[in-house]
Design a protein around this motif. Structure first.
Motif, PDB file in Angstrom:
ATOM      1  N   ALA A   1       0.807  -1.232   0.000  1.00 15.10           N
ATOM      2  CA  ALA A   1       0.000   0.000   0.000  1.00 15.10           C
ATOM      3  C   ALA A   1       0.840   1.282   0.000  1.00 15.10           C
ATOM      4  N   PRO A   2       1.935   1.359   0.787  1.00 14.65           N
ATOM      5  CA  PRO A   2       2.702   2.615   0.741  1.00 14.65           C
ATOM      6  C   PRO A   2       3.257   2.904  -0.654  1.00 14.65           C
ATOM      7  N   ALA A   3       3.757   1.866  -1.338  1.00 15.30           N
ATOM      8  CA  ALA A   3       4.319   2.070  -2.685  1.00 15.30           C
ATOM      9  C   ALA A   3       3.217   2.420  -3.681  1.00 15.30           C
ATOM     10  N   VAL A   4       2.078   1.716  -3.598  1.00 12.31           N
ATOM     11  CA  VAL A   4       0.971   1.975  -4.524  1.00 12.31           C
ATOM     12  C   VAL A   4       0.438   3.389  -4.305  1.00 12.31           C
ATOM     13  N   SER A   5       0.295   3.756  -3.036  1.00 11.03           N
ATOM     14  CA  SER A   5      -0.256   5.069  -2.731  1.00 11.03           C
ATOM     15  C   SER A   5       0.705   6.178  -3.217  1.00 11.03           C
ATOM     16  N   ALA A   6       2.015   5.957  -3.091  1.00 11.98           N
ATOM     17  CA  ALA A   6       2.985   6.954  -3.581  1.00 11.98           C
ATOM     18  C   ALA A   6       2.898   7.083  -5.098  1.00 11.98           C
ATOM     19  N   ARG A   7       2.749   5.957  -5.788  1.00 15.25           N
ATOM     20  CA  ARG A   7       2.620   6.017  -7.259  1.00 15.25           C
ATOM     21  C   ARG A   7       1.344   6.749  -7.658  1.00 15.25           C
ATOM     22  N   LEU A   8       0.243   6.435  -6.957  1.00  9.81           N
ATOM     23  CA  LEU A   8      -1.039   7.079  -7.297  1.00  9.81           C
ATOM     24  C   LEU A   8      -0.955   8.588  -7.115  1.00  9.81           C
ATOM     25  N   ALA A   9      -0.289   9.006  -6.032  1.00  6.73           N
ATOM     26  CA  ALA A   9      -0.217  10.435  -5.706  1.00  6.73           C
ATOM     27  C   ALA A   9       0.502  11.228  -6.799  1.00  6.73           C
ATOM     28  N   GLU A  10       1.333  10.531  -7.582  1.00  9.32           N
ATOM     29  CA  GLU A  10       2.078  11.223  -8.648  1.00  9.32           C
ATOM     30  C   GLU A  10       1.303  11.361  -9.947  1.00  9.32           C
ATOM     31  N   LEU A  11       0.175  10.659 -10.052  1.00 11.02           N
ATOM     32  CA  LEU A  11      -0.576  10.708 -11.322  1.00 11.02           C
ATOM     33  C   LEU A  11      -1.303  12.043 -11.457  1.00 11.02           C
ATOM     34  N   PRO A  12      -1.378  12.576 -12.700  1.00  9.90           N
ATOM     35  CA  PRO A  12      -2.065  13.860 -12.880  1.00  9.90           C
ATOM     36  C   PRO A  12      -3.549  13.749 -12.502  1.00  9.90           C
ATOM     37  N   GLY A  13      -4.035  14.732 -11.773  1.00 11.65           N
ATOM     38  CA  GLY A  13      -5.459  14.764 -11.416  1.00 11.65           C
ATOM     39  C   GLY A  13      -5.769  14.120 -10.083  1.00 11.65           C
TER      40      GLY A  13
ATOM     41  N   GLN B   1      -5.470  13.432  -3.699  1.00 11.61           N
ATOM     42  CA  GLN B   1      -5.221  12.900  -2.375  1.00 11.61           C
ATOM     43  C   GLN B   1      -5.364  11.387  -2.465  1.00 11.61           C
ATOM     44  N   VAL B   2      -4.627  10.651  -1.667  1.00 10.73           N
ATOM     45  CA  VAL B   2      -4.819   9.198  -1.630  1.00 10.73           C
ATOM     46  C   VAL B   2      -5.122   8.814  -0.183  1.00 10.73           C
ATOM     47  N   LEU B   3      -6.269   8.158   0.019  1.00  7.81           N
ATOM     48  CA  LEU B   3      -6.623   7.659   1.352  1.00  7.81           C
ATOM     49  C   LEU B   3      -6.325   6.166   1.350  1.00  7.81           C
ATOM     50  N   THR B   4      -5.732   5.664   2.416  1.00 12.02           N
ATOM     51  CA  THR B   4      -5.447   4.230   2.451  1.00 12.02           C
ATOM     52  C   THR B   4      -6.185   3.587   3.613  1.00 12.02           C
ATOM     53  N   ALA B   5      -6.841   2.467   3.318  1.00 13.36           N
ATOM     54  CA  ALA B   5      -7.598   1.764   4.355  1.00 13.36           C
ATOM     55  C   ALA B   5      -7.315   0.273   4.279  1.00 13.36           C
ATOM     56  N   GLY B   6      -7.160  -0.340   5.434  1.00 14.70           N
ATOM     57  CA  GLY B   6      -7.074  -1.795   5.518  1.00 14.70           C
ATOM     58  C   GLY B   6      -8.476  -2.377   5.641  1.00 14.70           C
ATOM     59  N   VAL B   7      -8.545  -3.627   6.091  1.00 12.91           N
ATOM     60  CA  VAL B   7      -9.847  -4.301   6.187  1.00 12.91           C
ATOM     61  C   VAL B   7     -10.472  -3.997   7.545  1.00 12.91           C
ATOM     62  N   GLY B   8     -11.681  -3.469   7.525  1.00 14.08           N
ATOM     63  CA  GLY B   8     -12.327  -2.980   8.743  1.00 14.08           C
ATOM     64  C   GLY B   8     -13.233  -4.004   9.415  1.00 14.08           C
ATOM     65  N   GLY B   9     -13.501  -3.747  10.674  1.00 10.15           N
ATOM     66  CA  GLY B   9     -14.379  -4.602  11.465  1.00 10.15           C
ATOM     67  C   GLY B   9     -15.845  -4.213  11.318  1.00 10.15           C
ATOM     68  N   ALA B  10     -16.640  -4.717  12.251  1.00 11.43           N
ATOM     69  CA  ALA B  10     -18.092  -4.543  12.217  1.00 11.43           C
ATOM     70  C   ALA B  10     -18.490  -3.165  12.743  1.00 11.43           C
ATOM     71  N   ALA B  11     -19.743  -2.793  12.484  1.00 13.06           N
ATOM     72  CA  ALA B  11     -20.320  -1.609  13.131  1.00 13.06           C
ATOM     73  C   ALA B  11     -20.300  -1.869  14.636  1.00 13.06           C
ATOM     74  N   ARG B  12     -20.019  -0.808  15.410  1.00 11.33           N
ATOM     75  CA  ARG B  12     -19.891  -1.046  16.852  1.00 11.33           C
ATOM     76  C   ARG B  12     -20.439   0.118  17.657  1.00 11.33           C
ATOM     77  N   ARG B  13     -20.840  -0.193  18.869  1.00  9.73           N
ATOM     78  CA  ARG B  13     -21.280   0.838  19.809  1.00  9.73           C
ATOM     79  C   ARG B  13     -20.074   1.471  20.434  1.00  9.73           C
ATOM     80  N   VAL B  14     -20.030   2.776  20.512  1.00  8.67           N
ATOM     81  CA  VAL B  14     -18.887   3.404  21.165  1.00  8.67           C
ATOM     82  C   VAL B  14     -19.286   4.135  22.448  1.00  8.67           C
TER      83      VAL B  14
END
Ligand code: PMV
Length: 323
Positions: free
Chosen positions: A294-306, A309-322
């Protein structure tokens, strides 16, 4: 004063939901598979209060009126119906990611709202019932209720059309690098888009082939087979956008920069990098890869014209009460 705060992640669809067989109940014409996005979330507090004249809704600190408030209020009507209550509620919601630009903000929003509102109303819904309830607010929200990799089954009706986890977050360390090419509101929201899906002559073929793609995708996820996942994910995204572009009126969610990113991803994959793209109802391009890349892919994406911003997310858990 019954109050509850809940949080839920958005999700990115690997196999897309596009078109309803029942608009009001948001019963889909095909099943879908997605991954929850860790780190990005909607956080929502619901407070039911006797004597409130009407529901109130603030999003990221701004009081909402008109269509946004009505949609939340209609959803709260479903919760009030289940709880046999007529109390109005104050709803406060915050997203930590851009709203309305193809990062499914409504999915996270209605999953968090379903959990916060049902708990505040005194209902104790199990995960399956909560997923079906979230579906009433936004179809894809049903997939933000269970953890990790999730499949929304068509079902036969309101009582069994909901999502289940097919693998927990730790099953496969994938990442979604979201190349944000526009952060504004999209011109046609998905609710209106679903209603147009049937006007495309390609929708029938997309739906007829959905069970096959779901099967390929489920197997690729369960077997952690990135090459197989990449092939079916790009095919499915292209098929949904072909339907969008050929509906009447036509819906074009891609922008020139979206295509620039899609083409770069194709080149990188041919050069041996494990990446693939998928787009929801917006111009931003979700680029899937192994979390380690992800760090390498995100750096490459950030260099493309247009790409703004690049947001990076891993695999998330369930909806939860906080709270
Ligand atoms: O849940 P909705 O009504 O916002 O529809 C979501 C539709 C897509 O994001 C384009 C596809 C999907 O399956 O998430």
């Amino acid at each position: 004063m019954p109050t509850c705060t809940a949080a839920a992640h958005p999700n990115i669809a690997f196999i897309k939901y596009w078109g309803n067989r029942h608009e009001g109940l948001r019963l889909p014409v095909n099943g879908s598979i997605s991954m929850n996005l860790a780190g990005l979330e909607a956080r929502t507090t619901v407070r039911f209060e006797a004597g409130l004249p009407q529901d109130a809704f603030t999003l990221n600190g701004a009081a909402q009126s008109g269509a946004a408030l009505e949609r939340v209020s209609r959803f709260l009507d479903v919760v009030r119906g289940l709880a046999h209550s007529d109390q109005r509620a104050a709803v406060e919601s915050q997203n930590n990611f851009p709203t309305g630009a193809g990062i499914a903000s409504s999915a996270a929003a209605f999953a968090a709202l379903a959990l916060a509102a049902s708990t505040a109303a005194g209902l104790e819904l199990d995960e399956a019932a909560l997923s079906r309830l979230a579906r009433r607010g936004s179809g894809s929200a049903c997939r933000s209720v269970p953890a990790g990799f999730v499949e929304w089954h068509l079902g036969t009706g309101d009582g069994d059309s909901g999502a289940v986890s097919i693998a927990p977050p730790e099953h496969w360390a994938l990442a979604d690098c979201v190349a944000v090419v526009a952060a504004g509101e999209k011109p046609v929201g998905s609710t209106a888009g679903h209603a147009l899906a049937g006007s495309s002559p390609l929708q029938g073929a997309r739906v007829a082939d959905a069970a096959r793609r779901l099967d390929l995708c489920r197997r690729a996820v369960l077997g952690r087979d990135f090459a197989a996942l990449a092939e079916v994910v790009e095919l499915d995204s292209n098929m949904m956008h072909a339907v969008m572009m050929t509906s009447q009126p036509a819906l074009f969610y891609w922008q020139p920069a979206s295509l620039t990113v899609m083409q770069a991803v194709g080149e990188w994959r041919r050069a041996g990098l494990g990446v693939c793209y998928t787009l929801d109802a917006g111009p931003n391009v979700h680029v899937l890869c192994a979390a380690a890349e992800a760090p390498a892919v995100s750096a490459r994406l950030a260099e493309l014209p247009g790409v703004r911003q690049v947001l990076t997310a891993g695999v998330g858990g369930a909806a939860r009460r906080v709270a």
